[in-house]
Write a protein that holds these residues in place. Structure first.
Motif, PDB file in Angstrom:
ATOM      1  N   GLU A 117       0.809  -1.216   0.000  1.00 55.79           N
ATOM      2  CA  GLU A 117       0.000   0.000   0.000  1.00 55.79           C
ATOM      3  C   GLU A 117       0.846   1.271   0.000  1.00 55.79           C
ATOM      4  OE1 GLU A 117      -3.419   0.331  -0.046  1.00 55.79           O
ATOM      5  OE2 GLU A 117      -3.472  -1.814  -0.430  1.00 55.79           O
ATOM      6  N   TYR A 118       2.099   1.159   0.369  1.00 57.92           N
ATOM      7  CA  TYR A 118       2.904   2.362   0.581  1.00 57.92           C
ATOM      8  C   TYR A 118       2.979   3.239  -0.664  1.00 57.92           C
ATOM      9  CZ  TYR A 118       6.895   5.399   1.416  1.00 57.92           C
ATOM     10  OH  TYR A 118       7.706   6.504   1.530  1.00 57.92           O
ATOM     11  N   CYS A 119       3.165   2.625  -1.816  1.00 58.88           N
ATOM     12  CA  CYS A 119       3.325   3.406  -3.049  1.00 58.88           C
ATOM     13  C   CYS A 119       2.083   4.205  -3.409  1.00 58.88           C
ATOM     14  CB  CYS A 119       3.701   2.495  -4.212  1.00 58.88           C
ATOM     15  SG  CYS A 119       5.303   1.694  -4.015  1.00 58.88           S
TER      16      CYS A 119
ATOM     17  N   ASP B 280       8.955  13.999   5.771  1.00 60.98           N
ATOM     18  CA  ASP B 280      10.382  13.752   5.901  1.00 60.98           C
ATOM     19  C   ASP B 280      10.723  12.654   6.912  1.00 60.98           C
ATOM     20  OD1 ASP B 280      13.038  14.179   5.192  1.00 60.98           O
ATOM     21  OD2 ASP B 280      13.359  15.543   6.865  1.00 60.98           O
ATOM     22  N   PRO B 281      10.100  11.481   6.794  1.00 62.09           N
ATOM     23  CA  PRO B 281      10.466  10.397   7.707  1.00 62.09           C
ATOM     24  C   PRO B 281      11.693   9.651   7.204  1.00 62.09           C
ATOM     25  CG  PRO B 281       8.791   9.619   6.222  1.00 62.09           C
ATOM     26  CD  PRO B 281       9.065  11.063   5.837  1.00 62.09           C
TER      27      PRO B 281
ATOM     28  N   ARG C 267      11.938   1.648  -3.315  1.00 66.88           N
ATOM     29  CA  ARG C 267      12.258   2.491  -4.473  1.00 66.88           C
ATOM     30  C   ARG C 267      11.403   3.757  -4.502  1.00 66.88           C
ATOM     31  NH1 ARG C 267      13.220  -2.668  -8.601  1.00 66.88           N
ATOM     32  NH2 ARG C 267      15.414  -2.965  -8.007  1.00 66.88           N
ATOM     33  N   GLU C 268      10.167   3.648  -4.050  1.00 66.93           N
ATOM     34  CA  GLU C 268       9.317   4.840  -3.966  1.00 66.93           C
ATOM     35  C   GLU C 268       9.878   5.819  -2.924  1.00 66.93           C
ATOM     36  OE1 GLU C 268       6.301   7.629  -4.503  1.00 66.93           O
ATOM     37  OE2 GLU C 268       6.959   5.954  -5.778  1.00 66.93           O
TER      38      GLU C 268
ATOM     39  N   ARG D  55      11.289   9.638  -3.464  1.00 66.67           N
ATOM     40  CA  ARG D  55      10.858  10.804  -2.675  1.00 66.67           C
ATOM     41  C   ARG D  55      12.039  11.448  -1.943  1.00 66.67           C
ATOM     42  NH1 ARG D  55       5.273   8.414   0.188  1.00 66.67           N
ATOM     43  NH2 ARG D  55       4.303   7.677  -1.747  1.00 66.67           N
ATOM     44  N   GLU D  56      13.224  10.933  -2.188  1.00 62.77           N
ATOM     45  CA  GLU D  56      14.470  11.431  -1.588  1.00 62.77           C
ATOM     46  C   GLU D  56      14.450  11.317  -0.066  1.00 62.77           C
ATOM     47  OE1 GLU D  56      15.166  15.329  -3.178  1.00 62.77           O
ATOM     48  OE2 GLU D  56      15.760  14.519  -5.136  1.00 62.77           O
TER      49      GLU D  56
END
Length: 376
Positions: free
Chosen positions: A89-91, A100-101, A120-121, A125-126
Motif C-alpha cells: 500500500e505504501y506506493c 520527511d520520515p 524504491r518509492e 521521494r528522496e
C-alpha cells in the motif's frame, strides 16, 4: 553438541524453530562487542535517522508483524512517531503523510516485490532508507542507504520462524542505537538492555522442550477448532497477529489476531467451544504499564471464563492467577516488556507446526505459498 546436532527433525520448520537460539547468538555476535553496540554496524543506519522525528516501516507478512512490534519499541524507547505500512500500500499513499520520515523496510529475502517497490518509492521521494533483510547481498540491502542484515542462516521452510526472531532482535538493537542517538538512553542503559537480550537466549533454549510437549498436547486438544482468536495488548498484539498468521499458513485454520481490548467490540460473537482464544498474558513486573496491561487481560480472561470460553494463555513463569482460569498455559521466562515477544512467538510457532502435522499438511511447503513473493 547442540540440540539441533543431536536430534533428527521430521521437518525443516521444526529444525528451524530449534535453531533460533543459535541464530540469535549469531545476530548478537555480529552487532555487539560484549554488551556494547558496534558503532561500525549502525553508523549508516544512524545517519538515516539523524535529525528525523518520524519513521515509516514498510513490510509484508511476518516482516510486517516484526514492524508492528518495532513501532512500540521506537515510540516508547526512542521517542519517534511511527507509521507501519503494508508494503503493497505504501506506493499508493499520499506523499504528504509523515513529512520527511526515515523509511525502514523489512524483508526476509530482501527481494519481496511489494517491499522493494516501497523502498524504491521512498528513494524517489528522496527519503533516507534502511533495510533489514536476512541476505546481505540482496537487492534491498544493496539499494537502501543502510543495511542491517539478520543472521538467521538459510531458512528452508516457507513459514518464517528464525528469520522472524532475528528481525525482532535486530530491530531491538536498532531501537537502542536510535534511542542513544536521540539522547533518550544512556550508554549504561543501552549496555544493560543488550545484556538482557543476551540473557534470554539460554532461557529460550532451556524452555524449548517443554514448549514443544505442550504445543503437541494442545494441538491435539483443539484439533476440532474451526477458528482461533489470538489476543494481545501493546507490543504483544504484534505477536498475536504473527501467531494467527502462522496457524493460517501452516495448518490452513482460520485465525485472527486482535488487540485484547477489542474482543468485546464484535469478535466476542465468535467465541465458542469451536473458537478458542489464545491469549498473550505475560507481564514485566518492573514495568507499571506492563502490569496494567496484564491486569486488564486477567480481567478479560475472567470474563471469558464466565462465558465458558476455551482458552490457551502465554504466562510469565510463576503466574498462579491465570492457572486458576485455564490449565492450558505456556510458561514464558521472565524478561523485560520489549523482549517478551522474542520468547512468546516460539510456542505459537510450535502450536502452528503441530496443528499442521495433525492435519497431514506438508508444513514446509504450504499450498499456494512461496518463500519470497517476487511478483506483485
Amino acid at each position: 553438541m547442540t540440540t539441533t546436532e543431536a536430534r533428527t527433525f521430521a521437518h525443516a520448520m521444526l529444525r528451524e524453530i530449534y535453531e533460533q537460539p543459535e541464530a540469535l547468538r549469531a545476530t548478537l555476535a555480529h552487532n555487539l562487542d560484549g554488551n556494547q553496540l558496534k558503532s561500525s554496524i549502525f553508523q549508516n543506519a544512524l545517519e538515516a535517522f539523524r535529525g528525523r522525528e518520524r519513521l515509516v516501516i514498510a513490510a509484508s507478512g511476518s516482516s510486517r508483524h516484526a514492524g508492528l512490534a518495532a513501532e512500540i519499541m521506537f515510540e516508547d524507547m526512542a521517542g519517534l512517531a511511527v507509521d507501519v505500512e503494508y508494503a503493497s500500500e505504501y506506493c499508493y499513499r499520499s506523499t504528504h503523510t509523515l513529512q520527511d520520515p526515515c523509511v525502514l523496510v523489512i524483508s526476509q529475502s530482501g527481494e519481496t516485490a511489494d517491499t522493494l517497490a516501497a523502498l524504491r518509492e521512498a528513494r524517489a521521494r528522496e527519503l533516507a532508507t534502511v533495510a533489514i533483510t536476512n541476505y546481505a547481498e540482496s537487492t534491498m540491502a544493496s539499494e537502501a542507504d543502510a543495511s542491517l542484515p539478520t543472521w538467521a542462516g538459510k531458512e528452508k521452510a516457507i513459514p518464517a520462524t528464525k528469520s522472524f526472531t532475528t528481525q525482532l532482535a535486530t530491530l531491538y538493537l536498532l531501537t537502542l542505537a536510535v534511542a542513544r542517538l536521540r539522547g533518550r538512553m544512556t550508554t549504561q542503559a543501552v549496555s544493560g538492555r543488550c545484556e538482557q537480550l543476551a540473557a534470554i537466549i539460554p532461557a529460550l533454549e532451556a524452555a524449548l522442550p517443554a514448549w514443544e510437549a505442550k504445543a503437541k498436547e494442545l494441538a491435539g486438544q483443539f484439533s476440532s477448532a474451526k477458528t482461533l482468536l489470538y489476543l494481545g495488548r501493546g507490543i504483544h498484539y504484534a505477536i498475536a497477529r504473527e501467531g494467527a498468521l502462522k496457524l493460517k499458513e501452516s495448518a490452513y485454520v482460520q485465525a485472527e489476531g486482535y488487540p485484547a481490548g477489542e474482543l468485546k467490540h464484535g469478535p466476542n460473537a465468535l467465541v465458542s467451544q469451536e473458537a478458542p482464544l489464545v491469549i498473550l498474558a505475560t507481564v514485566d513486573r518492573e514495568d507499571p504499564d506492563s502490569i496494567l496491561r496484564y491486569e486488564k487481560t486477567l480481567q478479560l480472561m475472567r470474563d471469558m471464563q464466565a462465558q465458558n470460553a476455551q482458552m490457551v494463555a502465554l504466562v510469565t513463569e510463576g503466574d498462579t492467577a491465570i492457572a486458576e482460569i485455564t490449565p492450558h498455559t505456556f510458561a514464558i521466562p521472565a524478561t523485560s516488556e520489549y523482549l517478551l515477544p522474542l520468547l512468546e512467538v516460539i510456542p505459537l510457532q510450535l502450536l502452528a507446526y503441530f496443528s499442521a502435522i495433525l492435519r497431514g499438511i506438508d508444513v514446509d511447503n504450504p499450498r499456494n505459498l512461496v518463500k519470497a513473493v517476487v511478483q506483485e
